[in-house]
Enzyme design. Sequence first.
Site, PDB file in Angstrom:
ATOM      1  N   THR A   1      -8.784   0.366  -9.350  1.00  0.00           N
ATOM      2  CA  THR A   1      -8.529  -0.736  -9.020  1.00  0.00           C
ATOM      3  C   THR A   1      -8.570  -1.489  -9.671  1.00  0.00           C
ATOM      4  O   THR A   1     -10.215  -1.778 -10.937  1.00  0.00           O
ATOM      5  CB  THR A   1      -9.209  -1.114  -8.027  1.00  0.00           C
ATOM      6  OG1 THR A   1      -8.993  -0.024  -6.607  1.00  0.00           O
ATOM      7  CG2 THR A   1      -8.427  -2.227  -7.096  1.00  0.00           C
TER       8      THR A   1
ATOM      9  N   GLY B   1     -13.943   0.575  -4.818  1.00  0.00           N
ATOM     10  CA  GLY B   1     -13.614   1.053  -3.846  1.00  0.00           C
ATOM     11  C   GLY B   1     -14.691   0.981  -2.840  1.00  0.00           C
ATOM     12  O   GLY B   1     -14.309  -0.931  -2.487  1.00  0.00           O
TER      13      GLY B   1
ATOM     14  N   ASP C   1      -7.763   8.236   0.269  1.00  0.00           N
ATOM     15  CA  ASP C   1      -8.454   7.028   1.108  1.00  0.00           C
ATOM     16  C   ASP C   1      -8.397   7.297   2.632  1.00  0.00           C
ATOM     17  O   ASP C   1      -9.061   6.897   3.413  1.00  0.00           O
ATOM     18  CB  ASP C   1      -7.598   5.873   1.134  1.00  0.00           C
ATOM     19  CG  ASP C   1      -8.393   5.145  -0.159  1.00  0.00           C
ATOM     20  OD1 ASP C   1      -9.810   5.486  -1.064  1.00  0.00           O
ATOM     21  OD2 ASP C   1      -7.819   3.805  -1.167  1.00  0.00           O
TER      22      ASP C   1
ATOM     23  N   ASN D   1      -5.927   3.632  -7.125  1.00  0.00           N
ATOM     24  CA  ASN D   1      -7.160   4.479  -6.993  1.00  0.00           C
ATOM     25  C   ASN D   1      -8.643   5.127  -8.110  1.00  0.00           C
ATOM     26  O   ASN D   1      -9.238   4.046  -8.232  1.00  0.00           O
ATOM     27  CB  ASN D   1      -7.081   5.902  -5.879  1.00  0.00           C
ATOM     28  CG  ASN D   1      -8.751   5.997  -4.669  1.00  0.00           C
ATOM     29  OD1 ASN D   1      -9.163   4.893  -4.472  1.00  0.00           O
ATOM     30  ND2 ASN D   1      -8.504   7.364  -4.599  1.00  0.00           N
TER      31      ASN D   1
ATOM     32  N   SER E   1      -7.513   1.253   3.667  1.00  0.00           N
ATOM     33  CA  SER E   1      -7.771   0.419   2.172  1.00  0.00           C
ATOM     34  C   SER E   1      -9.385  -0.084   2.539  1.00  0.00           C
ATOM     35  O   SER E   1      -9.446  -1.042   3.705  1.00  0.00           O
ATOM     36  CB  SER E   1      -7.087  -0.274   1.537  1.00  0.00           C
ATOM     37  OG  SER E   1      -7.211  -0.849   0.105  1.00  0.00           O
ATOM     38  N   SER E   2      -9.563  -0.700   1.251  1.00  0.00           N
ATOM     39  CA  SER E   2     -11.160  -1.927   1.023  1.00  0.00           C
ATOM     40  C   SER E   2     -11.120  -3.133   0.482  1.00  0.00           C
ATOM     41  O   SER E   2     -11.380  -3.772   0.437  1.00  0.00           O
ATOM     42  CB  SER E   2     -12.209  -1.121   0.309  1.00  0.00           C
ATOM     43  OG  SER E   2     -13.002   0.238   1.731  1.00  0.00           O
TER      44      SER E   2
ATOM     45  N   THR F   1      -3.762  -1.086  -7.462  1.00  0.00           N
ATOM     46  CA  THR F   1      -5.007   0.422  -7.727  1.00  0.00           C
ATOM     47  C   THR F   1      -3.392   1.247  -8.183  1.00  0.00           C
ATOM     48  O   THR F   1      -2.917   1.769  -7.081  1.00  0.00           O
ATOM     49  CB  THR F   1      -5.815  -0.388  -6.298  1.00  0.00           C
ATOM     50  OG1 THR F   1      -6.394   1.401  -7.151  1.00  0.00           O
ATOM     51  CG2 THR F   1      -5.249   0.814  -5.199  1.00  0.00           C
TER      52      THR F   1
ATOM     53  N   ARG G   1       0.737  -0.922   0.145  1.00  0.00           N
ATOM     54  CA  ARG G   1       0.014  -0.307  -0.071  1.00  0.00           C
ATOM     55  C   ARG G   1       1.048   1.115   0.426  1.00  0.00           C
ATOM     56  O   ARG G   1       2.132   1.042   0.311  1.00  0.00           O
ATOM     57  CB  ARG G   1      -0.753   0.030   0.966  1.00  0.00           C
ATOM     58  CG  ARG G   1      -1.536   1.322   1.704  1.00  0.00           C
ATOM     59  CD  ARG G   1      -2.640   0.656   0.040  1.00  0.00           C
ATOM     60  NE  ARG G   1      -3.615   1.474   1.037  1.00  0.00           N
ATOM     61  CZ  ARG G   1      -5.410   2.567   0.089  1.00  0.00           C
ATOM     62  NH1 ARG G   1      -5.147   1.783  -1.123  1.00  0.00           N
ATOM     63  NH2 ARG G   1      -6.075   2.599   0.514  1.00  0.00           N
TER      64      ARG G   1
END
Length: 569
Positions: free
Chosen positions: A381, A474, A423, A401, A452-453, A399, A107
């Site tokens: 993503t 997202g 994010d 984003n 993040s998701s 990603t 990330r």
Amino acid sequence: MRRIILIGLVILCKYSAYAQQPLAGFNPYAYTIDKTGTFKQGAVVSAHPLASQAGNLILQQGGNAVDAAIATQLALAVVYPGAGNLGGGGFLVAHLKNGKNIAIDYRETAPDKAGRDMYLDAQGNANTTLSQDGHLAAGIPGTVAGLFASMKYASLPFSKLIEPAILLAEKGFAISEGEAQSLNAHKAKFIRLNTTHPIAFVKAQPWKAGDTLIQKELARTLQLVKAKGAAGFYTGETAHKIVAEMKRGRGIITLDDLKKYKAKERIPVVFNYKGYTIVTMPPPSSGGICLQQMMGMVEQYPLATYGFQSPQAVQLMVEAERRAYADRAEYMGDADFVKVPAAQLVQPAYLKSRMKDFVSAKAGNSEKLKAGQLLPESEETTHLCVVDAAGNAVSVTTTLNGSYGSNVVVGGAGFLLNNEMDDFSIKPGVPNMYGLVGSEANAIAPGKRMLSSMTPTIVLQQQHPILVTGTPGGSTIITSVFQTLLNILEFNLSPEEAVNKPKFHHQWLPDQIDVEKDFPESTIMALEQMGYKVVKRDAIGRTEVIKINTNRTLEAVGDKRGDDSVAGQ
Ligand code: DON
């Protein structure tokens, strides 16, 4: 003269044969999108046919699923510039043939000069344009470090894995209808947000399907990474180009930020659901914990008997989603910076108590329903899945984003930078581009990873992988993975149906159920009668699945919603 022409022709033929050799078996100028396939020896599914084929070539050359996942990601960085990336970040979850489950976190991080109020004006108002577009929106890219961290589990040399990507960047490939439309739609933004002309992506005439996209500058960056490893990105020429870009565009990423970036191996979230073992991503993704919460909350109900997409099933799942997202907003962030009460959030007693106020056939209310009181102790993503013949299974979500991230192409280096800073919770209660709100746990701090998701997930049965899945989208990522799992494990849908049937989504705030346009009208009406606000929207996610059947055949499915395509053998 004739002799010279002849020699010239021979050289050209030899050169093109050499140039195409790492791509033997597929043609970057004419390819098909294959939505499903059943394979025996290995399967790859990703958002682009050429990327899936690049991964499959690596499997054919004796690479394992991790090798193929690395090659697929690198190819995606070329053929799917809206989300595939060098300038973004991602997560890899894998189940290895030796039985080990791994999670690699690459990330992005906030630059050292970032601060919690960096997107607030003098009056304290949040400026989401700055967190979403342009240089200040970018976090320190993690992807290249992540690929090299993944090399620990690979079997072929990196130089081999990057070859298809280099060729695709150098020689070009034919773009799809979807890519053409997307590049055209972003033209004005590319021009507005860049400090140098983004040569590869912007041309005078509109793009059309079949046009060749050549990315020479990106090829040069890939060559540097091939020659120097991660140092070819985080130091030297590429790092200097990133910092020069930042200076021209008033961004804040420094050479030191880049040099310090580290991918991290995490302990995956592993939990049981009715005898299945689910392996998924821990913080800084909220995906794993939220998925465990939602699965835990519905587990006590006879969901299968309610029926697929029945009002009763959808309502129960929506209420589980509402509660998990309320907890996400309050409690989740980068666990290296804040205490995420991970164990408490998934305690069976807590999850049971969370559903105490659930009333069948009556809509819950997000104004009244806040994050739970924890019990005392005892995060554009794209997704890809790979399974190899040896039993390694890999699930990667990666990603920039938003689509094309910050829309900033690093001058001379040819890759797009992410807009992942959005994010973070840039101000408590202010929704990000996916409408998600957050709190202190996800405030900006130097070096911190934004929540993040992304939920790359693998399901095991008796220690063997049976499902590999994940999706972009997202905030809808977690609920899409939740539905995909239940569609197969509870409602007995085929992988193809599980992926392609219309999806729904609730994220606590705003207090509404989003449904895809083709969601059954009868269920929508029943939900409205229960008191829900139901809003129709465009596609939710682009889910990929590989199902490993008991006879060891691999059923791969690419989502109908994009250019997603399978490859295998
Ligand atoms: O990490 C996250 O949760 C987001 N940056 C993911 C963005 C995304 O899925 C966009 N794609 N549709």
